[in-house]
Write a protein that holds these residues in place. Structure first.
Motif, PDB file in Angstrom:
ATOM      1  N   ASN A  67       0.787  -1.228   0.000  1.00 56.15           N
ATOM      2  CA  ASN A  67       0.000   0.000   0.000  1.00 56.15           C
ATOM      3  C   ASN A  67       0.819   1.279   0.000  1.00 56.15           C
ATOM      4  N   GLN A  90      -3.633  -4.721   8.923  1.00 58.02           N
ATOM      5  CA  GLN A  90      -3.250  -4.177   7.623  1.00 58.02           C
ATOM      6  C   GLN A  90      -2.420  -2.922   7.839  1.00 58.02           C
ATOM      7  N   TRP A 139      -0.037  -5.850   3.314  1.00 58.08           N
ATOM      8  CA  TRP A 139      -0.547  -7.017   4.026  1.00 58.08           C
ATOM      9  C   TRP A 139      -0.302  -8.272   3.198  1.00 58.08           C
ATOM     10  N   ASN A 141      -1.116   0.575   6.161  1.00 63.33           N
ATOM     11  CA  ASN A 141      -1.529   1.477   5.094  1.00 63.33           C
ATOM     12  C   ASN A 141      -0.471   2.485   4.675  1.00 63.33           C
ATOM     13  N   ALA A 172      -0.442  -7.464   8.661  1.00 61.20           N
ATOM     14  CA  ALA A 172       0.382  -6.348   8.220  1.00 61.20           C
ATOM     15  C   ALA A 172       1.823  -6.805   8.074  1.00 61.20           C
ATOM     16  N   ALA A 178      -5.261 -12.008   6.940  1.00 61.16           N
ATOM     17  CA  ALA A 178      -4.304 -10.985   6.514  1.00 61.16           C
ATOM     18  C   ALA A 178      -3.526 -10.449   7.704  1.00 61.16           C
TER      19      ALA A 178
END
Length: 321
Positions: A191, A240, A202, A242, A213, A211
C-alpha cells in the motif's frame, strides 16, 4: 521546521502567554482548527470527487467525474484548478489516481476497453503508461504509491492470485509474503513505500489465510508486523498496514475481540511495538483506522460510532482529536 530561533522563541512565548490567560480564566485551551477547502470537481462533472494523495508542493490527486453517469476519472488539482489526467489509449475513459511524488509523477489505475481489466499506470509529464503486471498473470494490476525515486508499489495478478508488486525502473518484482505462508490464498498487496525503499501492506500469512500487516525492506526481505493489541494473538488476528514514513513508523489497523464483531482499531507500529491509537471518546467511536503518517509522526484516519457515522481524526503525541 526551519523557523529562525528568535521567531521560535517569540512563538513559544506567545503560546505560553495565551495558554496562561486561558488557564487563569478557567477555560480550556482550544485545539488547533483546520481550514477545509472544497477542491471542486472536473469540468462538466456531477459534484463527485475524492482526494487520495498530496505531495509537498500541495498538488492533489484523486478521482472525479466528467459528468453524467461517467465512472471515476483521475484528476490532478493544482493552484485551484482540477485537470483530467486522461486514460489508456482505447480505454474506458475510466481511471483513478492514488499517489503523487514531488516530481509530479502520479500512479493509479487505468482500464482497458475490452475486458475491463484494471491496469497499473503511471502519469509522467502528461503521458499515461501501462506499467505491466507480474509474469504469468492475467493482465491486471493497480499502483497505490510512488516514492521520490520513482519506485512504485501496489498489486498485480500473479500466476495464482493477486500479489504485492514493486515496479523498479521497468522491472516488475513480486514482494513475497513472510515464510511460512498458508497453503491457501497467499494474496498480498503493498500500500505504501517510503523514500528509503521500505514498503508496507498485508499478506495472507495468518491462520486460515488471515491478513497480517507486513513490511518489506529495501532488499525485499519480509517481516510480519503482528496483530497484537493486547487482545488478539498473532495467529488469529487480522491487521493491515496502510502507510510508512521515512522514520520507518507504520500505521494501519488491527482487529480486536472486544466490542462489535469485526471491530478494528487504528494502530501504529513503532520500534517493534504495536500501539492502539484509541478512539474519539467524546463521539463514542467504536472502530477506527489510520490511513497516513507524515515524517513528524502526525497520523490521520477515520473513526466510526455505532450509528456508522465516521469522523476524520488527527493523532499526535498520544491524543486522538
Amino acid at each position: 521546521h526551519g523557523m529562525k530561533p528568535e521567531r521560535l522563541q517569540f512563538a513559544v512565548a506567545t503560546i505560553l502567554f495565551v495558554s496562561t490567560i486561558f488557564l487563569l480564566s478557567g477555560s480550556v485551551f482550544a485545539q488547533p482548527r483546520y481550514a477545509v477547502t472544497d477542491l471542486g470537481d472536473l469540468p462538466g462533472g456531477n459534484s463527485i470527487s475524492i482526494a487520495y494523495g498530496v505531495n509537498d508542493l500541495g498538488q492533489v490527486v484523486g478521482t472525479g467525474s466528467l459528468g453524467g453517469a461517467s465512472p471515476p476519472n483521475a484528476f490532478l488539482w493544482e493552484d485551484g484548478t482540477m485537470t483530467y489526467l486522461g486514460d489508456l489509449t482505447g480505454g474506458l475513459e475510466r481511471s483513478e489516481a492514488f499517489s503523487i511524488n514531488n516530481s509530479g509523477q502520479i500512479v493509479g489505475i487505468g482500464y482497458s476497453n475490452n475486458t475491463q481489466n484494471k491496469h497499473a499506470v503511471l502519469w509522467d509529464a502528461g503521458t499515461i503508461t501501462d506499467i505491466g503486471d507480474l509474469a504469468g498473470g492475467t493482465d491486471n494490476g493497480a499502483a497505490f504509491a510512488i516514492n521520490s525515486a520513482g519506485l512504485i508499489v501496489g498489486e498485480s495478478s500473479g500466476t495464482s492470485t493477486w500479489k504485492a508488486t514493486l515496479w523498479d525502473n521497468g522491472a516488475i518484482v513480486e514482494l513475497p509474503p513472510q515464510d511460512p505462508v498458508v497453503t491457501t490464498g497467499q494474496k498480498s498487496a503493498a500500500n505504501s513505500i517510503n523514500d528509503l525503499g521500505m514498503a508496507v501492506g498485508w499478506a495472507s500469512i495468518g491462520s486460515g489465510g488471515r491478513a497480517h500487516a507486513v513490511i518489506w525492506d529495501a532488499s525485499g526481505e519480509t517481516t510480519g508486523l503482528g496483530t497484537d493489541l493486547g487482545v488478539f494473538d498473532s495467529s488469529n488476528g487480522v491487521s493491515q498496514a496502510n502507510d510508512i514514513n521515512n522514520a520507518g513508523q507504520v500505521v494501519g489497523s488491527s482487529k480486536i475481540d472486544s466490542g462489535p464483531a469485526g471491530t478494528t482499531h487504528a494502530a501504529l507500529w513503532d520500534n517493534g511495538s504495536i500501539i492502539d491509537l484509541g478512539d474519539l471518546a467524546e463521539h463514542s467511536t467504536v472502530a477506527s483506522e489510520a490511513l497516513a503518517i507524515n515524517d513528524s509522526g502526525s497520523i490521520v484516519g477515520w473513526a466510526r460510532n455505532d450509528a456508522n457515522s465516521s469522523r476524520a481524526f488527527l493523532w499526535e503525541d498520544g491524543t486522538m482529536t
